[in-house]
Design a protein around this motif. Structure first.
Motif, PDB file in Angstrom:
ATOM      1  N   SER A  45      16.571  26.671 -12.100  1.00 35.59           N
ATOM      2  CA  SER A  45      15.861  25.910 -11.081  1.00 35.59           C
ATOM      3  C   SER A  45      14.569  26.634 -10.707  1.00 35.59           C
ATOM      4  N   TYR A  47      11.409  26.556  -7.494  1.00 33.23           N
ATOM      5  CA  TYR A  47      10.971  26.065  -6.188  1.00 33.23           C
ATOM      6  C   TYR A  47       9.505  26.444  -6.016  1.00 33.23           C
ATOM      7  N   THR A  48       8.688  25.474  -5.680  1.00 34.57           N
ATOM      8  CA  THR A  48       7.259  25.695  -5.518  1.00 34.57           C
ATOM      9  C   THR A  48       6.798  25.094  -4.205  1.00 34.57           C
ATOM     10  N   THR A  49       5.906  25.796  -3.531  1.00 35.35           N
ATOM     11  CA  THR A  49       5.297  25.243  -2.328  1.00 35.35           C
ATOM     12  C   THR A  49       3.786  25.273  -2.493  1.00 35.35           C
ATOM     13  N   SER A  62       6.497  20.711  -0.995  1.00 31.84           N
ATOM     14  CA  SER A  62       7.451  21.569  -1.709  1.00 31.84           C
ATOM     15  C   SER A  62       8.012  20.760  -2.871  1.00 31.84           C
ATOM     16  N   THR A  64      11.098  21.075  -5.845  1.00 31.24           N
ATOM     17  CA  THR A  64      12.258  21.760  -6.393  1.00 31.24           C
ATOM     18  C   THR A  64      12.656  21.062  -7.681  1.00 31.24           C
ATOM     19  N   ALA A  66      15.435  21.284 -11.004  1.00 34.02           N
ATOM     20  CA  ALA A  66      16.706  21.860 -11.450  1.00 34.02           C
ATOM     21  C   ALA A  66      17.106  21.201 -12.760  1.00 34.02           C
ATOM     22  N   ARG A  72      13.105  17.214  -6.571  1.00 35.44           N
ATOM     23  CA  ARG A  72      12.988  16.809  -5.162  1.00 35.44           C
ATOM     24  C   ARG A  72      11.595  17.233  -4.701  1.00 35.44           C
ATOM     25  N   GLU A  74       8.902  17.014  -1.406  1.00 33.94           N
ATOM     26  CA  GLU A  74       8.860  16.777   0.024  1.00 33.94           C
ATOM     27  C   GLU A  74       7.478  17.141   0.544  1.00 33.94           C
TER      28      GLU A  74
END
Length: 129
Positions: A45, A47-49, A62, A64, A66, A72, A74
């Motif tokens: 997975s 995760y990036t912001t 953000s 995500t 996986a 996802r 947001e």
């Protein structure tokens, strides 16, 4: 004579296609070696912001990802949060700017877009499969 010319052109076309495919494969292998793709394939997975700046407004985001093919996304704008989720087959979104705070199923075009985004490796990895 026409048959001979057609056969000759067919052979040249096949040779050109095979040469082009071999060049593409070499370029892709070099690229994937440079970025360490085999090591990245072990990642389950990410995760990036970040933020999008549009018309002077900053929108914090953000993302995500996986395996396999889940995403996802947001973001928050003017105190309201929008969400898009795709699980590999189905997707839904919450978009308060469209007048609903309830999850809404995605349409066919949105699902195609989300499927592309959910591919952690990119569409050129294993392109021959």
């Amino acid at each position: 004579m026409k048959k001979l010319t057609a056969i000759y052109l067919s052979i040249i076309s096949l040779l050109f296609v095979n040469a082009t495919q071999a060049q593409l494969q070499d370029i892709l292998e070099e690229h994937f070696d440079a970025v360490g793709q085999k090591k990245l394939n072990k990642t389950e997975s990410m995760y990036t912001t970040g933020k999008i700046v549009q018309m002077g407004f900053e929108i914090p985001m953000s993302l995500t990802l996986a395996r396999p093919n889940k995403v996802r996304m947001e973001g928050t704008f003017q105190g309201q949060t929008f969400v898009q989720v795709y699980n590999g087959t189905e997707g839904w979104s919450i978009n308060p700017f469209a007048g609903s705070l309830d999850p809404q199923p995605m349409g066919a075009d949105e699902l195609i877009s989300m499927k592309t985004q959910a591919d952690m490796d990119g569409m050129l990895w294993d392109w021959e499969i």
